[in-house]
Structure formats: C-alpha cells, structure tokens
Design an enzyme around this catalytic site. Sequence first.
Site, PDB file in Angstrom:
ATOM      1  N   LYS A 199       0.857  -1.180   0.000  1.00 22.52           N
ATOM      2  CA  LYS A 199       0.000   0.000   0.000  1.00 22.52           C
ATOM      3  C   LYS A 199       0.897   1.235   0.000  1.00 22.52           C
ATOM      4  O   LYS A 199       1.707   1.431   0.907  1.00 22.52           O
ATOM      5  CB  LYS A 199      -0.898   0.000   1.231  1.00 22.52           C
ATOM      6  N   LYS A 253      -2.217  -1.413  -3.891  1.00 18.96           N
ATOM      7  CA  LYS A 253      -3.055  -0.225  -3.834  1.00 18.96           C
ATOM      8  C   LYS A 253      -2.204   1.029  -3.879  1.00 18.96           C
ATOM      9  O   LYS A 253      -1.199   1.077  -3.163  1.00 18.96           O
ATOM     10  CB  LYS A 253      -3.833  -0.288  -2.523  1.00 18.96           C
TER      11      LYS A 253
HETATM   12  C1  PBG Z   1      -7.581   3.433   5.538  1.00 24.52           C
HETATM   13  C2  PBG Z   1      -7.835   3.266   4.094  1.00 24.52           C
HETATM   14  C3  PBG Z   1      -7.619   4.199   3.061  1.00 24.52           C
HETATM   15  C4  PBG Z   1      -8.140   3.618   1.897  1.00 24.52           C
HETATM   16  C5  PBG Z   1      -8.615   2.351   2.232  1.00 24.52           C
HETATM   17  N1  PBG Z   1      -8.414   2.137   3.588  1.00 24.52           N
HETATM   18  C6  PBG Z   1      -7.079   5.570   3.097  1.00 24.52           C
HETATM   19  C7  PBG Z   1      -5.754   5.836   3.633  1.00 24.52           C
HETATM   20  O1  PBG Z   1      -4.941   4.957   3.883  1.00 24.52           O
HETATM   21  O2  PBG Z   1      -5.507   7.034   3.857  1.00 24.52           O
HETATM   22  C8  PBG Z   1      -8.186   4.303   0.556  1.00 24.52           C
HETATM   23  C9  PBG Z   1      -9.250   3.815  -0.390  1.00 24.52           C
HETATM   24  C10 PBG Z   1      -9.534   4.714  -1.531  1.00 24.52           C
HETATM   25  O3  PBG Z   1      -8.891   5.759  -1.743  1.00 24.52           O
HETATM   26  O4  PBG Z   1     -10.469   4.395  -2.280  1.00 24.52           O
HETATM   27  N2  PBG Z   1      -6.407   2.963   6.071  1.00 24.52           N
END
Ligand code: PBG
Length: 329
Positions: A199, A253
């Site tokens: 991520k 992601k």
């Molecule tokens: C939370 C989380 C996030 C997303 C999914 N879970 C945001 C972040 O890490 O700031 C992002 C999903 C999206 O942008 O569609 N940890």
Amino acid sequence: MNPKFPSTRLRRTRQHDWSRRMVQETRVSVDDLIWPIFICDGKNIEQPVASMPGVSRLSVDKAVKAAKSAAEIGIPCIALFPSTQPERRSVNGDEALNADNLINTALAAIKEAVPEIGLLADVALDPYTSHGQDGLLENGTILNDATVDVLVQQAVIQAQAGADIIAPSDMMDGRVGAIRKKLDEAGFSHVQIMAYAAKYASAFYGPFRDAVGSTGVLSGDKKTYQMDAANRLEAIREVSLDIDEGADSVMIKPGMPYLDIIREIKDTFGVPTFAYQVSGEYAMILAASQNGWLDKESIMMESLMSFKRAGADGILTYFAYEIAKKLNE
Ligand code: PBG
C-alpha cells in the site's frame, strides 16, 4: 516461432466481433468484483460524496439493501468503510474497539440479512483517530507494536460482528502475523486475511478521506508507514512478509498507476492477488466523463480489463455494482 508478414497478418482475427471474442485473452467477470461501500449513521440516509459522483454514504438499513442487490447480481464480496462523526474520534481511536460501533453494526446487520455475500472489513485506526492517522501517535511518531496490539483486538471484534475477510490497511510491521494468531486463539481460524500488502503513500486516496470524514482531520502524511511510490523491490518484500505471516490473499493499492507491481507480485508469488482501484482513480474517470472528455462506460471496463491483464484475480472498485449490472445484461 518467427512469424513473418505477409503470411502472418494479425489483423485477420480482428476483423469480426465473433473472432475478436474468440481470441480475447482476458475477461472481466462479476466474480472479479469487490464493492466498497461507505456507511454513515442514521436511518434511510443516502449522502452523496462530493468528490465521488455516483457514490453515497449509506445508513445501515440502506447498506443492507445495497448488499442484497449486490448479492442478487452476483457480486461475491463487499467492503465496508465507516464514516465516523468527529465526536466519536479520539487521540487513541478507542471507538475502533466498540463492539457496537458503526462498522460492527453494519457487519452484523448485513451478515444477518444477506448471509450469502462476503464481508470484508478494514483494520486500521484512521476512521477513529482525531488525527486521522492509522496508528497510535506519540510525540509525532506512529507507534508500531502498540498499534498492532490494538489492531488485533479490532480484528477479533470485527470477526465477531460477522466479517469474513479481515483486511489490515494500516501498514504496521508484523500486524498480519499478530492478527492471524489472535483470530485463531479467539476461534476465528476460518476468517480470511486479505493484506493491504503493498500500500503506497498516495495522493489518490484524497476522495476516500472525504468520504469517511478524515479530510480536515488528517495531520501530516502517512509516509512513515505507507510505501514510497518509487519502490518496487520493497513491495516484493512487503508481500513476502505478509504471506509468511499468514495472509490468504494480498492487495496492491492504488491500482492503475501500479499495474507493474501487480504483475510482478502475481508472477513472483502466485497467491490470490487483488488490486484496489482507489477513490482518486474513480474520481478522475468521473470528472473527465462528466466534462464529456472520456466515455465513462468504455473507460470503466477498459480500466478493469487492465487489472486483469496485469494478473489481478480481483478488483476492489467503486464501479463494481455498475459493471456487474452491465455484465449481467
Ligand atoms: C484506511 C484506508 C484508506 C483507503 C482504504 N483504507 C485511506 C488511507 O490509507 O488514507 C483508501 C481507499 C480509496 O482511496 O479508495 N487505512
């Protein structure tokens, strides 16, 4: 094989719709889709998210209906994200461990009404912290091990509420192993873990933070735990650790800007590999199509095709419902 023109003409099979279909290498099916849904307090509420046209926060009763329709058109799994009121947020995000919080209420209600659909729940503290960070914050530092101690409890509570897949999205070191151990001890050895393994610290999450009410809240960035967009080898190490710690599947992601990572991870590990077409990717496609600059229907399908071509087994996408309806036509 050394094909040569003119005996070889690749346009031959492209001439007709029927023969293009015969040689199509990649297909998107309803089974590939995981649909993220935002949950809000209240009853009979559908609150549009400004930066994600077509996406709304749903109160639990509406989310149950959405889950039912999703199951009816064959979507295998939905992912739930709570939009938490500022007054329920705190420095340590204690609301995460409230068995009756919004996400757990939604999980239980949907599990009861629509047992045939898979329920994925994020594990991280950002919906609940007053600073919007995913972990415990002390003197400007996100504490790793202390955060993991809270995340394992959050995971067990969500499993108790009805989560079938626990998806740690926090990027703390060692959390997958710790969660696996705690789930097993609590009698949830059947509950899966889909690790947000690679991520990245990405600006593509902007609209999501708007949707869950973290936008004005977040102080600083998440670069001390989410990955640097420049790194590829580190993604392999992240995934390798998570598999080792017991992840059933891994996620990359954001999605489209990271297709190279998806391909490499799938080729290297051969485990179930998922991609998240995140909020910013959705917002870009919507903004361009609303301006008449891109054809939404075509781009939506082409973008999902690119994930499958890159090796993803499935995609978390805000288009899931729309695509599934189209595929069912
Ligand atoms: C939370 C989380 C996030 C997303 C999914 N879970 C945001 C972040 O890490 O700031 C992002 C999903 C999206 O942008 O569609 N940890």
